[in-house]
Design a protein around this motif. Sequence first.
Motif, PDB file in Angstrom:
ATOM      1  N   LEU A 252       0.832  -1.207   0.000  1.00 49.49           N
ATOM      2  CA  LEU A 252       0.000   0.000   0.000  1.00 49.49           C
ATOM      3  C   LEU A 252       0.864   1.254   0.000  1.00 49.49           C
ATOM      4  CD1 LEU A 252      -2.713  -1.054   2.627  1.00 49.49           C
ATOM      5  CD2 LEU A 252      -2.818  -1.239   0.137  1.00 49.49           C
ATOM      6  N   ALA A 253       1.987   1.170  -0.694  1.00 51.47           N
ATOM      7  CA  ALA A 253       2.924   2.297  -0.701  1.00 51.47           C
ATOM      8  C   ALA A 253       2.295   3.555  -1.279  1.00 51.47           C
ATOM      9  CB  ALA A 253       4.181   1.931  -1.477  1.00 51.47           C
ATOM     10  N   PHE A 254       1.365   3.410  -2.213  1.00 48.60           N
ATOM     11  CA  PHE A 254       0.749   4.568  -2.853  1.00 48.60           C
ATOM     12  C   PHE A 254      -0.655   4.842  -2.300  1.00 48.60           C
ATOM     13  CE2 PHE A 254       3.807   2.825  -5.868  1.00 48.60           C
ATOM     14  CZ  PHE A 254       4.572   3.949  -6.122  1.00 48.60           C
ATOM     15  N   THR A 255      -0.966   4.271  -1.162  1.00 46.16           N
ATOM     16  CA  THR A 255      -2.240   4.530  -0.493  1.00 46.16           C
ATOM     17  C   THR A 255      -2.009   5.534   0.634  1.00 46.16           C
ATOM     18  OG1 THR A 255      -3.035   2.297  -0.989  1.00 46.16           O
ATOM     19  CG2 THR A 255      -4.155   3.516   0.779  1.00 46.16           C
ATOM     20  N   PRO A 256      -2.638   6.701   0.567  1.00 40.92           N
ATOM     21  CA  PRO A 256      -2.380   7.715   1.599  1.00 40.92           C
ATOM     22  C   PRO A 256      -3.159   7.441   2.882  1.00 40.92           C
ATOM     23  CG  PRO A 256      -3.931   8.568  -0.002  1.00 40.92           C
ATOM     24  CD  PRO A 256      -3.532   7.204  -0.491  1.00 40.92           C
ATOM     25  N   ILE A 257      -2.584   7.848   3.986  1.00 45.81           N
ATOM     26  CA  ILE A 257      -3.257   7.865   5.289  1.00 45.81           C
ATOM     27  C   ILE A 257      -3.509   9.329   5.630  1.00 45.81           C
ATOM     28  CG2 ILE A 257      -3.055   7.342   7.740  1.00 45.81           C
ATOM     29  CD1 ILE A 257      -1.263   5.022   7.034  1.00 45.81           C
ATOM     30  N   ARG A 258      -4.777   9.681   5.750  1.00 48.49           N
ATOM     31  CA  ARG A 258      -5.171  11.055   6.012  1.00 48.49           C
ATOM     32  C   ARG A 258      -6.169  11.077   7.165  1.00 48.49           C
ATOM     33  NH1 ARG A 258      -7.248  13.827   0.678  1.00 48.49           N
ATOM     34  NH2 ARG A 258      -6.821  15.676   1.930  1.00 48.49           N
ATOM     35  N   PRO A 259      -6.029  12.058   8.062  1.00 43.08           N
ATOM     36  CA  PRO A 259      -4.922  13.006   8.167  1.00 43.08           C
ATOM     37  C   PRO A 259      -3.719  12.389   8.872  1.00 43.08           C
ATOM     38  CG  PRO A 259      -6.488  13.410   9.904  1.00 43.08           C
ATOM     39  CD  PRO A 259      -7.070  12.300   9.084  1.00 43.08           C
ATOM     40  N   TYR A 260      -2.596  13.031   8.741  1.00 42.17           N
ATOM     41  CA  TYR A 260      -1.399  12.634   9.464  1.00 42.17           C
ATOM     42  C   TYR A 260      -0.660  13.922   9.805  1.00 42.17           C
ATOM     43  CZ  TYR A 260       2.297   9.518  11.001  1.00 42.17           C
ATOM     44  OH  TYR A 260       3.196   8.808  11.769  1.00 42.17           O
ATOM     45  N   TYR A 261      -1.162  14.563  10.869  1.00 39.35           N
ATOM     46  CA  TYR A 261      -0.662  15.887  11.232  1.00 39.35           C
ATOM     47  C   TYR A 261       0.730  15.822  11.852  1.00 39.35           C
ATOM     48  CZ  TYR A 261      -5.527  17.413  10.652  1.00 39.35           C
ATOM     49  OH  TYR A 261      -6.767  17.683  10.144  1.00 39.35           O
ATOM     50  N   SER A 262       1.347  16.989  11.920  1.00 40.44           N
ATOM     51  CA  SER A 262       2.622  17.110  12.612  1.00 40.44           C
ATOM     52  C   SER A 262       2.376  17.170  14.113  1.00 40.44           C
ATOM     53  CB  SER A 262       3.355  18.364  12.141  1.00 40.44           C
ATOM     54  OG  SER A 262       4.473  18.633  12.960  1.00 40.44           O
ATOM     55  N   GLY A 263       3.251  16.520  14.875  1.00 45.73           N
ATOM     56  CA  GLY A 263       3.119  16.558  16.331  1.00 45.73           C
ATOM     57  C   GLY A 263       3.647  17.834  16.939  1.00 45.73           C
ATOM     58  N   PHE A 264       4.336  18.652  16.159  1.00 44.06           N
ATOM     59  CA  PHE A 264       4.848  19.931  16.649  1.00 44.06           C
ATOM     60  C   PHE A 264       3.833  21.011  16.300  1.00 44.06           C
ATOM     61  CE2 PHE A 264       8.606  17.343  16.226  1.00 44.06           C
ATOM     62  CZ  PHE A 264       9.330  17.640  17.369  1.00 44.06           C
ATOM     63  N   THR A 265       3.024  21.372  17.254  1.00 40.23           N
ATOM     64  CA  THR A 265       1.938  22.323  17.027  1.00 40.23           C
ATOM     65  C   THR A 265       2.411  23.746  17.320  1.00 40.23           C
ATOM     66  OG1 THR A 265       1.137  22.185  19.304  1.00 40.23           O
ATOM     67  CG2 THR A 265       0.299  20.552  17.727  1.00 40.23           C
ATOM     68  N   PRO A 266       1.688  24.757  16.804  1.00 36.76           N
ATOM     69  CA  PRO A 266       2.072  26.147  17.091  1.00 36.76           C
ATOM     70  C   PRO A 266       2.101  26.461  18.586  1.00 36.76           C
ATOM     71  CG  PRO A 266       0.509  26.064  15.293  1.00 36.76           C
ATOM     72  CD  PRO A 266       0.579  24.685  15.838  1.00 36.76           C
ATOM     73  N   ALA A 267       1.259  25.814  19.391  1.00 38.07           N
ATOM     74  CA  ALA A 267       1.232  26.067  20.833  1.00 38.07           C
ATOM     75  C   ALA A 267       2.319  25.299  21.579  1.00 38.07           C
ATOM     76  CB  ALA A 267      -0.142  25.694  21.392  1.00 38.07           C
ATOM     77  N   GLY A 268       3.076  24.463  20.868  1.00 34.95           N
ATOM     78  CA  GLY A 268       4.120  23.679  21.515  1.00 34.95           C
ATOM     79  C   GLY A 268       3.643  22.275  21.814  1.00 34.95           C
ATOM     80  N   ARG A 269       4.583  21.377  21.992  1.00 38.44           N
ATOM     81  CA  ARG A 269       4.282  19.987  22.356  1.00 38.44           C
ATOM     82  C   ARG A 269       4.966  19.686  23.680  1.00 38.44           C
ATOM     83  NH1 ARG A 269       4.551  14.664  18.469  1.00 38.44           N
ATOM     84  NH2 ARG A 269       4.290  13.078  20.103  1.00 38.44           N
ATOM     85  N   PHE A 270       4.188  19.155  24.601  1.00 37.55           N
ATOM     86  CA  PHE A 270       4.672  18.932  25.958  1.00 37.55           C
ATOM     87  C   PHE A 270       4.584  17.448  26.296  1.00 37.55           C
ATOM     88  CE2 PHE A 270       2.942  23.139  25.520  1.00 37.55           C
ATOM     89  CZ  PHE A 270       3.901  23.957  26.088  1.00 37.55           C
ATOM     90  N   ILE A 271       5.551  17.015  27.085  1.00 36.75           N
ATOM     91  CA  ILE A 271       5.625  15.605  27.476  1.00 36.75           C
ATOM     92  C   ILE A 271       4.934  15.442  28.820  1.00 36.75           C
ATOM     93  CG2 ILE A 271       7.159  13.674  27.995  1.00 36.75           C
ATOM     94  CD1 ILE A 271       9.262  15.035  26.267  1.00 36.75           C
TER      95      ILE A 271
END
Length: 384
Positions: A252-271
């Motif tokens: 399934l190399a040409f099958t997209p997975i949507r959505p797949y957002y970035s984990g680095f958000t404008p508000a920051g990412r916290f652990i």
Amino acid sequence: MFTEKKLVRLLRTIPCVGALALSLPPAQAQTAQQPAAPGPVQQVVVTGSRLAAPGAESPSPLQVLDAADIAASGATNLQELLQKNPTLGTPTLSRTNSNFLTSGGGVTTVNLRNLGDSRTLVLVNGRRFVSGVPGDTAVDLSTIPTDFIERVELLTGGASATYGSDAVAGVVNIILKRNFEGLVIDAQAGRSAEHDDDKRKLSLTFGTTSADGASNLMGHFGYTKQGAVYSRDRPFAAVDQTSAISRGRPDLAFTPIRPYYSGFTPAGRFIGDGDTDFTYDASGNVIAVDTNGDNGPATGYNRSALRAIAVPTERYLFALNGTRALTDSVSAFFEGTYAATKTTTNIEAFPLGADDVFKASGQAPAGALVNGVLVKNPLVPQYL
């Protein structure tokens, strides 16, 4: 009266005479037989063929595009027309893949057989042309006026044997017009069906020849402006996505997975506790970061909302060519080109994470380089 000896001698002679008669050629008086007329052909078996192909003019795979093809296409630059040829691969640089570059945006190169721009030799009148990319041999096709071109020859086989290793993929030989006379004004305007990608072109090409035919001068001034195309305006590119191969599915190399957002958000990412990462929404509420929605609604940063599929490009182009015949076998020529291009690229803000500020636990902070200056967070202890 035959005696017994004479009879025996006669019987021995007869076979020899018969053998001699059989070996004699036909008498000259006989008429020679004429060959029979050929009958109608009943069946033709083809064991090999040499089929004529449009544009094929040599034993090597040679394709030719003439000035009529270029004019009918309405292409702003030569790359737009060449990319419709199946022998061309994806160019390294074009309006549609240079959005992430701080330099080289809007440059148009050519890539024969997907072997790389540097392995495709671009010639003008059989001579190498100046590179349009610093530190590379790739030629910017947008610096060659399409109104100057008489024909384009594409050679994709055996070119390296003649031109060297920089022609492993093939050769694009651009032949310019000679002894051009007259004035040509080209004005174009258009836009895509999605009401973007506006295109404006205005060019002036002139040529004149001396009365004795020994000198010719040809000049070109052109202005083009192409608008932007943003990812958010195309359904297939409006949302961040990834390939299903990332989940262990090579089929399934040409099958997209949507959505797949970035984990680095404008508000920051916290652990948080355990493996839970969180961020803040626009109202300041804490929300878990789930980039593809496996455990609920997808949360994260949709970078495609800010990216461009095609960068806006504005270009001024001036070219001047001239020839002068000194004798019947000696002539002089000059070629000059000036191009000024302005492009605008736009991507999302680059995130600054904790791993950019500190090294591993127990080590001194590495910090983040911003414009060459090491920046540290004053609110975080110097050692973990």
